[in-house]
Design a protein around this motif. Structure first.
Motif, PDB file in Angstrom:
ATOM      1  N   ALA A   6       0.831  -1.203   0.000  1.00 51.12           N
ATOM      2  CA  ALA A   6       0.000   0.000   0.000  1.00 51.12           C
ATOM      3  C   ALA A   6       0.865   1.253   0.000  1.00 51.12           C
ATOM      4  N   LEU A   7       1.950   1.240   0.752  1.00 47.42           N
ATOM      5  CA  LEU A   7       2.868   2.381   0.800  1.00 47.42           C
ATOM      6  C   LEU A   7       3.543   2.580  -0.555  1.00 47.42           C
ATOM      7  N   ALA A   8       3.989   1.498  -1.183  1.00 43.79           N
ATOM      8  CA  ALA A   8       4.636   1.590  -2.500  1.00 43.79           C
ATOM      9  C   ALA A   8       3.643   2.106  -3.548  1.00 43.79           C
ATOM     10  N   LEU A   9       2.426   1.609  -3.511  1.00 42.86           N
ATOM     11  CA  LEU A   9       1.417   2.063  -4.450  1.00 42.86           C
ATOM     12  C   LEU A   9       1.044   3.521  -4.196  1.00 42.86           C
ATOM     13  N   GLY A  10       0.941   3.912  -2.954  1.00 43.18           N
ATOM     14  CA  GLY A  10       0.599   5.291  -2.610  1.00 43.18           C
ATOM     15  C   GLY A  10       1.677   6.280  -3.007  1.00 43.18           C
ATOM     16  N   VAL A  11       2.924   5.894  -2.878  1.00 35.98           N
ATOM     17  CA  VAL A  11       4.037   6.793  -3.196  1.00 35.98           C
ATOM     18  C   VAL A  11       4.238   6.899  -4.708  1.00 35.98           C
ATOM     19  N   SER A  12       4.058   5.810  -5.425  1.00 35.43           N
ATOM     20  CA  SER A  12       4.337   5.825  -6.865  1.00 35.43           C
ATOM     21  C   SER A  12       3.102   5.534  -7.706  1.00 35.43           C
ATOM     22  N   GLY A  13       1.939   5.653  -7.149  1.00 37.25           N
ATOM     23  CA  GLY A  13       0.714   5.297  -7.860  1.00 37.25           C
ATOM     24  C   GLY A  13       0.461   6.141  -9.098  1.00 37.25           C
ATOM     25  N   CYS A  14       0.868   7.402  -9.089  1.00 36.93           N
ATOM     26  CA  CYS A  14       0.604   8.273 -10.235  1.00 36.93           C
ATOM     27  C   CYS A  14       1.318   7.779 -11.487  1.00 36.93           C
ATOM     28  N   THR A  15       2.501   7.234 -11.329  1.00 36.53           N
ATOM     29  CA  THR A  15       3.231   6.779 -12.510  1.00 36.53           C
ATOM     30  C   THR A  15       2.657   5.493 -13.074  1.00 36.53           C
ATOM     31  N   PHE A  16       1.907   4.752 -12.294  1.00 35.51           N
ATOM     32  CA  PHE A  16       1.314   3.520 -12.795  1.00 35.51           C
ATOM     33  C   PHE A  16       0.056   3.793 -13.615  1.00 35.51           C
ATOM     34  N   ILE A  17      -0.691   4.830 -13.256  1.00 33.00           N
ATOM     35  CA  ILE A  17      -1.967   5.051 -13.917  1.00 33.00           C
ATOM     36  C   ILE A  17      -1.992   6.270 -14.834  1.00 33.00           C
ATOM     37  N   SER A  18      -1.012   7.131 -14.787  1.00 33.60           N
ATOM     38  CA  SER A  18      -0.977   8.334 -15.634  1.00 33.60           C
ATOM     39  C   SER A  18       0.002   8.149 -16.786  1.00 33.60           C
ATOM     40  N   PRO A  19      -0.369   8.606 -17.968  1.00 33.12           N
ATOM     41  CA  PRO A  19       0.573   8.520 -19.089  1.00 33.12           C
ATOM     42  C   PRO A  19       1.723   9.508 -18.891  1.00 33.12           C
ATOM     43  N   GLN A  20       2.862   9.165 -19.430  1.00 36.43           N
ATOM     44  CA  GLN A  20       4.024  10.039 -19.299  1.00 36.43           C
ATOM     45  C   GLN A  20       3.884  11.220 -20.241  1.00 36.43           C
ATOM     46  N   SER A  21       4.116  12.407 -19.742  1.00 36.48           N
ATOM     47  CA  SER A  21       4.002  13.611 -20.552  1.00 36.48           C
ATOM     48  C   SER A  21       5.077  13.672 -21.625  1.00 36.48           C
ATOM     49  N   THR A  22       6.211  13.078 -21.381  1.00 34.87           N
ATOM     50  CA  THR A  22       7.294  13.136 -22.363  1.00 34.87           C
ATOM     51  C   THR A  22       7.005  12.305 -23.604  1.00 34.87           C
ATOM     52  N   LEU A  23       5.988  11.456 -23.569  1.00 36.16           N
ATOM     53  CA  LEU A  23       5.637  10.648 -24.727  1.00 36.16           C
ATOM     54  C   LEU A  23       4.613  11.336 -25.625  1.00 36.16           C
ATOM     55  N   TYR A  33       4.060  17.247 -29.413  1.00 42.53           N
ATOM     56  CA  TYR A  33       3.575  18.616 -29.375  1.00 42.53           C
ATOM     57  C   TYR A  33       4.463  19.492 -30.239  1.00 42.53           C
ATOM     58  N   ASP A  34       3.968  20.669 -30.582  1.00 43.33           N
ATOM     59  CA  ASP A  34       4.737  21.628 -31.362  1.00 43.33           C
ATOM     60  C   ASP A  34       5.540  22.492 -30.387  1.00 43.33           C
ATOM     61  N   PRO A  35       6.865  22.382 -30.393  1.00 45.66           N
ATOM     62  CA  PRO A  35       7.671  23.068 -29.391  1.00 45.66           C
ATOM     63  C   PRO A  35       7.946  24.535 -29.705  1.00 45.66           C
ATOM     64  N   SER A  36       7.158  25.136 -30.585  1.00 53.09           N
ATOM     65  CA  SER A  36       7.377  26.535 -30.932  1.00 53.09           C
ATOM     66  C   SER A  36       6.032  27.236 -31.006  1.00 53.09           C
ATOM     67  N   ASP A  37       6.019  28.439 -31.555  1.00 53.68           N
ATOM     68  CA  ASP A  37       4.774  29.190 -31.668  1.00 53.68           C
ATOM     69  C   ASP A  37       3.904  28.705 -32.816  1.00 53.68           C
ATOM     70  N   GLY A  38       4.494  28.048 -33.813  1.00 57.48           N
ATOM     71  CA  GLY A  38       3.759  27.600 -34.989  1.00 57.48           C
ATOM     72  C   GLY A  38       3.235  26.187 -34.842  1.00 57.48           C
ATOM     73  N   VAL A  39       2.564  25.732 -35.918  1.00 59.33           N
ATOM     74  CA  VAL A  39       1.995  24.380 -35.942  1.00 59.33           C
ATOM     75  C   VAL A  39       2.621  23.582 -37.080  1.00 59.33           C
ATOM     76  N   ASP A  40       2.535  22.255 -36.976  1.00 55.18           N
ATOM     77  CA  ASP A  40       3.121  21.343 -37.951  1.00 55.18           C
ATOM     78  C   ASP A  40       2.044  20.447 -38.549  1.00 55.18           C
ATOM     79  N   ALA A  41       2.341  19.917 -39.727  1.00 56.89           N
ATOM     80  CA  ALA A  41       1.470  18.930 -40.382  1.00 56.89           C
ATOM     81  C   ALA A  41       2.307  18.165 -41.387  1.00 56.89           C
ATOM     82  N   THR A  42       1.791  17.020 -41.811  1.00 53.74           N
ATOM     83  CA  THR A  42       2.448  16.220 -42.840  1.00 53.74           C
ATOM     84  C   THR A  42       1.388  15.767 -43.836  1.00 53.74           C
ATOM     85  N   VAL A  43       1.675  16.000 -45.131  1.00 58.02           N
ATOM     86  CA  VAL A  43       0.830  15.517 -46.221  1.00 58.02           C
ATOM     87  C   VAL A  43       1.725  14.637 -47.079  1.00 58.02           C
ATOM     88  N   ALA A  44       1.600  13.319 -46.917  1.00 56.73           N
ATOM     89  CA  ALA A  44       2.440  12.337 -47.625  1.00 56.73           C
ATOM     90  C   ALA A  44       3.923  12.691 -47.441  1.00 56.73           C
TER      91      ALA A  44
END
Length: 185
Positions: A14-31, A34-45
């Motif tokens: 219970a202690l292990a799950l309580g301390v690290s529970g967010c990483t088990f059920i939340s997706p990683q933000s680094t995955l 996103y567009d790392p600038s002010d503009g947007v991106d797209a791909t057409v073929a």
């Protein structure tokens, strides 16, 4: 004794799950992509659209700052479409194979969109397509030019053409009068 061991294991779990529970059920933000600038991106073929944004002083015309990247070996003839106050506007461009075509940089030609009637802070729809490929509509951010990094990228007016004299057959140019001294008597 067994009850104590079972209670210790349950408490540790219970202690292990309580301390690290967010990483088990939340997706990683680094995955998340996103567009790392002010503009947007797209791909057409094989055509990548990178860091597309509009810079406007007045909300009526905007400089389209964008790079088009051809990932293929053959040239791509593509179109950029938008709807302005005068109706649909379509522009045609070509980017060579394995090359980049950019607009709006301080060293590149500007692509000015007229009649956008959109204020800074809004998203303006621009459609990019080529050949028989399904195109992409980009919701391009419209930014003002008050930031120092964007001042040099603002849309510029095209120079007004100077009228050139026209030669009309049969018409000869008379010499301009020159100043002379008054005749003496």
């Amino acid at each position: 004794m067994r009850t104590r061991i079972a209670a210790s294991v349950a408490l540790a779990a219970a202690l292990a799950l309580g301390v690290s529970g967010c990483t088990f059920i939340s997706p990683q933000s680094t995955l998340k992509a996103y567009d790392p600038s002010d503009g947007v991106d797209a791909t057409v073929a094989n055509l990548d659209v990178r860091n597309a944004l509009l810079l406007s002083n007045n909300g009526q015309e905007a400089s389209f700052v964008v790079s088009f990247i051809n990932n293929g070996d053959t040239p791509i003839d593509f179109t950029v479409q938008y709807t302005g106050t005068g109706g649909k506007v379509t522009s045609h461009f070509t980017v060579d194979g394995n090359a980049v075509k950019s607009f709006g940089d301080t060293e590149e030609k500007q692509l000015v969109l007229q009649g956008i009637n959109t204020k800074a802070g809004a998203l303006f729809p621009v459609f990019v397509t080529y050949g028989s490929h399904t195109g992409k509509q980009l919701l391009v951010p419209v930014l003002g030019t008050s930031w120092s990094q964007y001042k040099d990228l603002a849309p510029t007016k095209s120079p007004t053409p100077k009228p050139r004299p026209t030669n009309i057959p049969g018409l000869t140019e008379s010499p301009m009068p020159t100043a002379s001294s008054a005749p003496s008597n």
